[in-house]
Design a protein around this motif. Structure first.
Motif, PDB file in Angstrom:
ATOM      1  N   ILE A   1       0.876  -0.786  -0.112  1.00 49.62           N
ATOM      2  CA  ILE A   1      -0.083  -0.263  -0.230  1.00 49.62           C
ATOM      3  C   ILE A   1       1.204   0.976   0.144  1.00 49.62           C
ATOM      4  N   GLN A   2       1.846   1.001   1.096  1.00 50.68           N
ATOM      5  CA  GLN A   2       2.937   2.472   0.278  1.00 50.68           C
ATOM      6  C   GLN A   2       3.369   2.379  -0.329  1.00 50.68           C
ATOM      7  N   TYR A   3       3.871   1.152  -1.804  1.00 53.36           N
ATOM      8  CA  TYR A   3       4.185   1.361  -3.019  1.00 53.36           C
ATOM      9  C   TYR A   3       2.648   2.174  -3.674  1.00 53.36           C
ATOM     10  N   GLN A   4       1.793   1.662  -3.426  1.00 51.20           N
ATOM     11  CA  GLN A   4       0.945   2.563  -4.374  1.00 51.20           C
ATOM     12  C   GLN A   4       0.476   3.827  -4.163  1.00 51.20           C
ATOM     13  N   GLU A   5       0.640   4.499  -3.016  1.00 49.27           N
ATOM     14  CA  GLU A   5       1.071   5.420  -2.706  1.00 49.27           C
ATOM     15  C   GLU A   5       2.186   6.197  -2.741  1.00 49.27           C
ATOM     16  N   GLU A   6       3.014   5.995  -2.798  1.00 51.06           N
ATOM     17  CA  GLU A   6       4.121   6.746  -3.622  1.00 51.06           C
ATOM     18  C   GLU A   6       3.797   7.247  -4.990  1.00 51.06           C
ATOM     19  N   LEU A   7       2.930   6.179  -5.630  1.00 53.14           N
ATOM     20  CA  LEU A   7       2.574   5.982  -6.690  1.00 53.14           C
ATOM     21  C   LEU A   7       1.895   6.907  -7.477  1.00 53.14           C
ATOM     22  N   ASP A   8       0.828   7.341  -6.665  1.00 58.21           N
ATOM     23  CA  ASP A   8       0.202   8.656  -6.516  1.00 58.21           C
ATOM     24  C   ASP A   8       0.737   9.387  -5.897  1.00 58.21           C
ATOM     25  N   HIS A   9       1.705   9.676  -5.887  1.00 58.64           N
ATOM     26  CA  HIS A   9       2.480  11.283  -5.189  1.00 58.64           C
ATOM     27  C   HIS A   9       3.211  11.463  -6.397  1.00 58.64           C
TER      28      HIS A   9
END
Length: 173
Positions: free
Chosen positions: A45-53
């Motif tokens: 989920i951290q990975y996905q959030e970073e892609l959002d950023h």
């Protein structure tokens, strides 16, 4: 039009956010290989959030008639000594990201770029949450110590975390 100094700083941040995503994906893979599916989920989920950023910064540069300049992503670590070590590294990394966001804000202040300052407010608040989240898990892992059942329980708890799209992206949809 986006100021050149601000554009360059945001492009550097895009690269840093991609590196963060890559780091968290690596941590997820490592946790999976060690039998911690909940910890792996947390890092996924951290990975996905970073892609959002990345996407927020990417879209912002384009929205301001700037030029996105993607750069190579440096390699990331692939092994950690323990779940505690992984989250301690996560906290250090999030503190570094906080300093990068703060520096980006400083550039936008120096260049009188009020729109970028406004956009960065969300990231400043997000970094407070990111650091707090890592600290909370570190505190739990330190309390647990060598207690296998405690680690099992924490892993089960981290498995319940679900992905929610970043606020600025969600507002666009």
């Amino acid at each position: 039009m986006l100021n050149k100094k601000v554009q360059d700083a945001i492009n550097a941040q895009i690269n840093a956010e991609f590196w963060s995503a890559y780091l968290y994906l690596s941590m997820s893979a490592f946790a999976n290989t060690k039998g911690y599916p909940g910890i792996a989920n947390w890092f996924e989920i951290q990975y996905q959030e970073e892609l959002d950023h990345v996407k927020i910064f990417f879209d912002y540069v384009l929205q301001r008639d700037g030029e996105v300049q993607l750069q190579p992503i440096d390699g990331v670590p692939t092994k950690w000594g323990s779940p505690l070590n992984m989250f301690e590294e996560t906290l250090k990394h999030e503190q570094k990201v906080t300093s990068l966001i703060n520096n980006l804000y400083s550039v936008s202040l120096a260049e009188n770029d009020f729109a970028t300052q406004s956009m960065l407010k969300w990231f400043i608040d997000e970094q407070v949450e990111e650091e707090e989240s890592a600290k909370t898990i570190i505190d739990s892992l330190r309390m647990i110590g060598d207690n296998g059942y405690g680690l099992y329980t924490l892993d089960k708890d981290l498995a319940t975390r679900v992905y929610t799209q970043a606020a600025p992206l969600a507002a666009k949809n």
